[in-house]
Design a protein around this motif. Structure first.
Motif, short mmCIF file in Angstrom:
data_model
loop_
_atom_site.label_atom_id
_atom_site.label_comp_id
_atom_site.label_asym_id
_atom_site.label_seq_id
_atom_site.Cartn_x
_atom_site.Cartn_y
_atom_site.Cartn_z
N LYS A 27 0.83 -1.20 0.00
CA LYS A 27 0.00 0.00 0.00
C LYS A 27 0.88 1.26 0.00
O LYS A 27 0.64 2.19 -0.76
CB LYS A 27 -0.90 -0.03 1.24
CG LYS A 27 -2.14 0.81 1.16
CD LYS A 27 -2.98 0.51 2.41
CE LYS A 27 -4.25 1.26 2.47
NZ LYS A 27 -5.25 0.87 1.49
N ILE A 30 2.65 1.60 -3.54
CA ILE A 30 1.86 2.07 -4.68
C ILE A 30 1.35 3.49 -4.50
O ILE A 30 0.96 4.14 -5.46
CB ILE A 30 0.69 1.11 -5.03
CG1 ILE A 30 -0.31 0.99 -3.90
CG2 ILE A 30 1.22 -0.24 -5.45
CD1 ILE A 30 -1.55 0.18 -4.25
N ASP A 31 1.36 3.99 -3.26
CA ASP A 31 0.96 5.37 -3.01
C ASP A 31 2.13 6.35 -3.03
O ASP A 31 1.94 7.55 -2.98
CB ASP A 31 0.23 5.48 -1.66
CG ASP A 31 -1.15 4.85 -1.71
OD1 ASP A 31 -1.70 4.70 -2.81
OD2 ASP A 31 -1.67 4.48 -0.63
N LYS A 36 3.32 5.87 -7.92
CA LYS A 36 1.88 6.00 -8.22
C LYS A 36 1.60 6.43 -9.66
O LYS A 36 0.57 6.06 -10.20
CB LYS A 36 1.20 6.93 -7.22
CG LYS A 36 1.62 8.38 -7.27
CD LYS A 36 0.86 9.16 -6.21
CE LYS A 36 1.36 10.59 -6.14
NZ LYS A 36 0.82 11.26 -4.97
N ILE A 39 1.93 3.24 -12.40
CA ILE A 39 0.98 2.14 -12.44
C ILE A 39 -0.30 2.64 -13.10
O ILE A 39 -0.86 3.65 -12.69
CB ILE A 39 0.63 1.63 -11.02
CG1 ILE A 39 1.89 1.18 -10.29
CG2 ILE A 39 -0.38 0.50 -11.08
CD1 ILE A 39 1.64 0.75 -8.86
N GLN A 43 -5.05 -0.95 -12.85
CA GLN A 43 -4.25 -1.93 -12.11
C GLN A 43 -4.06 -1.50 -10.66
O GLN A 43 -4.09 -2.33 -9.75
CB GLN A 43 -2.89 -2.14 -12.78
CG GLN A 43 -2.99 -2.85 -14.10
CD GLN A 43 -1.62 -3.12 -14.71
OE1 GLN A 43 -0.63 -2.47 -14.38
NE2 GLN A 43 -1.57 -4.07 -15.63
N LYS A 44 -3.87 -0.20 -10.45
CA LYS A 44 -3.70 0.30 -9.09
C LYS A 44 -4.98 0.04 -8.29
O LYS A 44 -4.92 -0.39 -7.14
CB LYS A 44 -3.37 1.80 -9.12
CG LYS A 44 -3.10 2.36 -7.75
CD LYS A 44 -2.67 3.80 -7.79
CE LYS A 44 -2.40 4.28 -6.38
NZ LYS A 44 -2.18 5.69 -6.26
N LYS A 45 -6.14 0.28 -8.91
CA LYS A 45 -7.41 0.05 -8.23
C LYS A 45 -7.57 -1.44 -7.90
O LYS A 45 -7.99 -1.79 -6.79
CB LYS A 45 -8.57 0.53 -9.13
CG LYS A 45 -9.95 0.19 -8.61
CD LYS A 45 -10.77 1.42 -8.36
CE LYS A 45 -12.16 1.11 -7.88
NZ LYS A 45 -12.26 0.55 -6.55
N GLU A 48 -5.28 -2.11 -4.95
CA GLU A 48 -5.81 -1.51 -3.72
C GLU A 48 -7.02 -2.28 -3.20
O GLU A 48 -7.16 -2.50 -1.99
CB GLU A 48 -6.19 -0.04 -3.96
CG GLU A 48 -4.99 0.88 -4.09
CD GLU A 48 -5.37 2.29 -4.50
OE1 GLU A 48 -6.45 2.50 -5.10
OE2 GLU A 48 -4.57 3.19 -4.23
#
Length: 131
Positions: A27, A30-31, A36, A39, A43-45, A48
């Protein structure tokens, strides 16, 4: 007499903590600013949502067996690794290699970590900030 039971409990708790650390490490990764934008949003969603689902499962299953925690970690790695590898250079979350026993997240700034890679957030200034 209770040693085997204690060992089993310790292994179960280590597996649970390892999965929890992996979720939070992913987490954070990716943030982070470095990652961020690399990505794709869909794909990020997906990632998450999976992290949220697994953290919810962890809360609801505090006394699950070691194998269940390991299975959930493999499930998350199956989604996370292809996304992180496609992002460039197989960028790993700062917690280290997945499945490496739940190493604590040092944020890439541990004294033995050397120079953090471009995909790994560093605690101090980066080369780009100095130039």
């Amino acid at each position: 007499k209770y040693k085997a039971e204690d060992d089993a409990n310790r292994n179960r708790i280590e597996a649970k903590n390892g999965l929890e650390n992996y979720c939070f490490s992913l987490k954070t990764s990716i943030d982070s600013d470095e990652v961020k934008d690399k990505i794709p949003a869909d794909q990020k969603k997906t990632l998450e949502d999976k992290i949220t689902e697994i953290l919810g499962w962890l809360d609801a299953n505090q006394s699950a067996e070691k194998e269940e925690y390991e299975e959930k970690q493999k499930e998350l790695e199956g989604i996370a690794l292809p996304i992180l590898q496609a992002m460039g250079g197989g960028g790993m979350p700062p917690g280290g290699m997945p499945g490496a026993g739940g190493m604590p997240d040092m944020g890439g700034a541990g004294p033995a970590s050397g120079a953090p890679s471009a995909s790994e957030p560093a605690g101090g200034p980066t080369i780009e900030e100095i130039d």
